[in-house]
Write a protein that holds these residues in place. Structure first.
Motif, PDB file in Angstrom:
ATOM      1  N   CYS A 154       4.907 -17.415  13.091  1.00 22.05           N
ATOM      2  CA  CYS A 154       4.360 -16.450  12.144  1.00 22.05           C
ATOM      3  C   CYS A 154       5.138 -16.526  10.834  1.00 22.05           C
ATOM      4  CB  CYS A 154       4.437 -15.037  12.729  1.00 22.05           C
ATOM      5  SG  CYS A 154       3.905 -13.727  11.600  1.00 22.05           S
ATOM      6  N   ARG A 155       4.423 -16.488   9.737  1.00 21.57           N
ATOM      7  CA  ARG A 155       5.044 -16.603   8.428  1.00 21.57           C
ATOM      8  C   ARG A 155       5.869 -15.371   8.084  1.00 21.57           C
ATOM      9  NH1 ARG A 155       3.004 -15.629   3.412  1.00 21.57           N
ATOM     10  NH2 ARG A 155       0.980 -15.111   4.303  1.00 21.57           N
ATOM     11  N   ARG A 156       5.626 -14.241   8.758  1.00 17.76           N
ATOM     12  CA  ARG A 156       6.345 -13.005   8.455  1.00 17.76           C
ATOM     13  C   ARG A 156       7.508 -12.778   9.399  1.00 17.76           C
ATOM     14  NH1 ARG A 156       6.244  -7.812  10.320  1.00 17.76           N
ATOM     15  NH2 ARG A 156       6.862  -6.183   8.801  1.00 17.76           N
ATOM     16  N   GLY A 203      -1.359 -17.423   8.182  1.00 17.34           N
ATOM     17  CA  GLY A 203      -0.123 -17.803   8.836  1.00 17.34           C
ATOM     18  C   GLY A 203       0.651 -16.669   9.447  1.00 17.34           C
ATOM     19  N   THR A 204       0.041 -15.488   9.680  1.00 15.01           N
ATOM     20  CA  THR A 204       0.728 -14.345  10.268  1.00 15.01           C
ATOM     21  C   THR A 204       0.054 -13.970  11.574  1.00 15.01           C
ATOM     22  OG1 THR A 204      -0.646 -12.864   8.929  1.00 15.01           O
ATOM     23  CG2 THR A 204       1.513 -13.438   8.061  1.00 15.01           C
ATOM     24  N   TYR A 256       5.479 -15.371  -2.263  1.00 12.01           N
ATOM     25  CA  TYR A 256       5.979 -15.824  -0.975  1.00 12.01           C
ATOM     26  C   TYR A 256       7.324 -15.170  -0.693  1.00 12.01           C
ATOM     27  CZ  TYR A 256       2.377 -19.416  -1.086  1.00 12.01           C
ATOM     28  OH  TYR A 256       1.171 -20.074  -1.120  1.00 12.01           O
ATOM     29  N   SER A 299      10.594 -15.540   5.916  1.00 14.25           N
ATOM     30  CA  SER A 299      10.257 -14.988   7.232  1.00 14.25           C
ATOM     31  C   SER A 299      11.474 -14.286   7.821  1.00 14.25           C
ATOM     32  CB  SER A 299       9.782 -16.112   8.151  1.00 14.25           C
ATOM     33  OG  SER A 299      10.799 -17.095   8.294  1.00 14.25           O
TER      34      SER A 299
END
Length: 677
Positions: free
Chosen positions: A27-29, A40-41, A66, A69
């Motif tokens: 996950c991007r977060r 992407g999350t 951006y 993460s």
């Protein structure tokens, strides 16, 4: 039994089919390996943002920024009687050209501020006497919108009359909003305790004051005229004295007629109206417009084309009121030429050149799309300048230069690689003064030129002028010898000693805050490509949309006659490129130009031209540093960190000689001593 809740199971099934996102990823977060959405999350992070537990991430998604993460992860309970909201991404990373749409629940967190500027017509206390008389007010165009939320008495009465006027005139909503703001401004400017607007106040409005005055009078809110309270010079004028049109401003001569008088300073009696005014071809501007509008009746097919052009304008997102010059040009062409045969592009340009009220660029694009345009042969402006310079030379030298240009463009008797038009133009400009000087000295034939003549011409020259003349003469005589127009090449053995100046770095204080000095994204992207990746301005202008590979962070730089160069973009340049692509699609959603950097003129041109040098030079003029200096400083800074010329050749695509020059300038202690050698 599945350990996932129904929502996450459905998410995993979508991801496995490739319709919701990737199959499995971090996950991007939060950074955990989970099925992720298009942005992407994972679903847990999307729910956390949806419930307002990470507003910083939410606003970063809205602004397309951006963040790193590793942010806190929120666990959610699955209760059968409680349905969780939709966990949809805020932005779509797979489609950068799509306009960013902010969800309603995000907009609800930032309500629109109240528009009631206390500086615009501040409320006064009724019953108090003013110490001084009210001076003439100065309103701005948008002052009415700045008090949009102020409670103004009697405004609904005026708005009702404005709607009636708009219905009678058949105008659009934009006209109504403008007059509404002006009426709000007039009512807000009333004196304390007065219900009616004084008549001398209406002309002080920045625009639309005749219409607002009419609406106020119909609503019974316009006070009767009183004895003159202001000087005669303060009174406004009605229509323009030259063209007799209602200018809707305080000028005795409208702006268009002022421009006409600048372009046509000669005055005289008009052949049609016999008034003493600035004339062009014996007619004043008013009579020129009247005669231009006296057109033959359009045929049925021509009328259909005119209607289709109006629909074409609306489809492109333009306003018809702003394109009156294009519509006027098309109607003149259709009325006189019809549509039975294609209209010559030279005729479109001729009509567009009649006055500033005629425009032909959009007409030519539209006719080209409809197949109704007979295009004129495309001539490169650089080659045209070179040919013109050759025509101005004496005949013997002019013929030789024309033959030389043929060789440079690959059109000689033997095949050869063509040079760029810019190179051809520069060569001819450097050589033409030398040929003129030889003609004045009595040398009228290129076959009379010897080595001594060339050395004598180069001797007084210095720097760039000497280098340009030397290279141009060697190229010209080599081409003439190849075409057998001279017996020998006198410039073959001519050597020129030129002091080569090593690159010099810019002071660090001049490089601070460069991007903050330009307001728009396009200018920042141009500066970043030159200052960070050392691209030439001409290379920036030639970039295509397909050259930008956002998935891998690469940019392909096309170099005619050489191998293409691949640039690996940093995070700043990548963010600017992404923001520019989004802005470009929002401003010109119907644009067809393949180039990455476009302007208002080139974005809608179906011939896909590159931007002008004015567009690429304007950002550097604002920051006060030439593009060449920035590019030189960037390469020199990289050369300080490495003494390997091959590294500079790979990073910036330099030649061997250029890379060696920069390494020598960055490391003077490593240059070989000529005495010891």
């Amino acid at each position: 039994m599945d350990s996932l809740c129904p929502e996450c199971s459905r998410l995993r099934s979508w991801a496995s089919r490739g319709t919701y996102g990737r199959r499995q990823g971090h996950c991007r977060r939060c950074g955990y390996p989970q099925p992720v959405a298009r942005d992407g999350t994972c679903r847990a992070c999307l729910l956390a943002v949806r419930f307002g537990q990470d507003e910083q991430w939410m606003w970063a998604e809205v602004r397309r920024e951006y963040l790193p993460s590793g942010r806190p992860r929120q666990l959610a309970f699955s209760l059968g009687w409680l349905k969780l909201p939709d966990a949809r991404p805020i932005r779509n990373h797979d489609q950068p050209m799509v306009v960013q749409k902010i969800p309603p629940w995000v907009r609800a967190l930032s309500p629109r501020p109240v528009r009631d500027d206390p500086r615009v017509c501040p409320p006064q206390m009724p019953g108090q006497l003013a110490l001084f008389p009210t001076p003439r007010r100065t309103f701005a165009k948008y002052d009415g919108g700045r008090i949009h939320d102020r409670d103004i008495p009697d405004l609904p009465l005026v708005v009702a009359e404005l709607r009636k006027i708009a219905k009678v005139r058949g105008v659009k909503e934009a006209w109504f909003r403008t007059t509404w703001h002006m009426a709000r401004l007039a009512l807000a400017a009333r004196e304390p305790g007065e219900r009616q607007v004084r008549p001398e106040l209406v002309p002080q409005l920045p625009m639309m004051h005749p219409t607002v005055g009419e609406a106020l009078e119909l609503a019974g809110l316009l006070a009767p005229k009183r004895a003159r309270l202001v000087a005669a010079e303060e009174l406004v004028h009605g229509s323009c004295e030259h063209c007799l049109t209602w200018a809707n401003d305080r000028l005795t001569v409208c702006i268009d007629c002022r421009q006409w008088s600048y372009l046509h300073p000669g005055t005289g009696n008009c052949d049609r109206c016999h008034r003493l005014l600035p004339l062009a071809r014996g007619l004043c501007r008013f009579c020129t417009l009247v005669i231009a509008d006296e057109l033959p009746v359009l045929t049925e097919g021509a009328a259909a084309v005119a209607d289709d052009f109006a629909a074409y304008i609306r489809q492109r997102g333009w306003r018809i009121a702003q394109l009156g010059g294009s519509i006027r040009t098309l109607r003149i062409l259709l009325a006189h030429l019809g549509i039975d045969a294609p209209i010559a592009e030279v005729d479109v340009k001729a009509v567009a050149a009649l006055s500033s009220n005629h425009q032909g660029a959009r007409v030519a694009n539209y006719l080209r799309r409809r197949g109704l345009l007979a295009p004129e042969p495309q001539v490169d402006p650089n080659l045209a300048r070179a040919r013109t310079a050759a025509d101005r030379l004496p005949k013997a030298y002019g013929d030789a230069v024309h033959a030389w240009i043929d060789v440079l463009t690959g059109q000689g008797s033997k095949p050869s690689l063509p040079r760029t038009p810019e190179t051809v133009d520069r060569y001819v400009r450097d050589v033409a003064p030398v040929l003129q000087s030889w003609h004045h000295d009595g040398l009228d034939d290129p076959r009379e030129i010897t080595k001594e003549h060339i050395e004598q011409v180069l001797k007084p020259l210095r720097g760039t002028r000497a280098r340009g003349a030397h290279v141009g003469l060697r190229s010209m005589f080599r081409a003439l010898k190849r075409e057998r127009l001279v017996f020998r090449d006198p410039a073959r053995t001519v050597a020129l000693v030129v002091a080569r100046h090593l690159p010099v770095a810019l002071p660090s204080d001049r490089l601070q805050g460069l991007l903050g000095k330009v307001p728009d994204v396009r200018s920042r992207l141009i500066i970043a490509l030159v200052a960070i990746h050392a691209l030439l301005p001409i290379e920036v202008a030639r970039l295509l949309v397909e050259d930008l590979d956002r998935a891998h962070g690469k940019l392909r730089v096309r170099r005619p006659g050489r191998l293409d160069h691949v640039v690996y973009l940093d995070e700043l340049t990548m963010a600017l490129a992404t923001a520019w692509i989004a802005e470009r699609f929002e401003r010109w959603p119907d644009g067809t130009n393949r180039h990455l950097i476009v302007s208002r003129q080139t974005a809608i041109d179906d011939l896909h031209p590159t931007i002008s040098t004015e567009v690429t030079n304007k950002p550097f003029q604002r920051i006060g540093i030439p593009a060449g200096k920035l590019r030189q400083d960037r390469i020199l800074d990289e050369a300080r960190h490495t003494a390997d010329p091959v590294g500079l050749m790979r990073v910036f695509g330099l030649s061997n000689a250029s890379a060696t020059k920069y390494v020598a300038a960055a490391h003077p202690d490593k240059r070989p001593d000529p005495i010891q050698a």
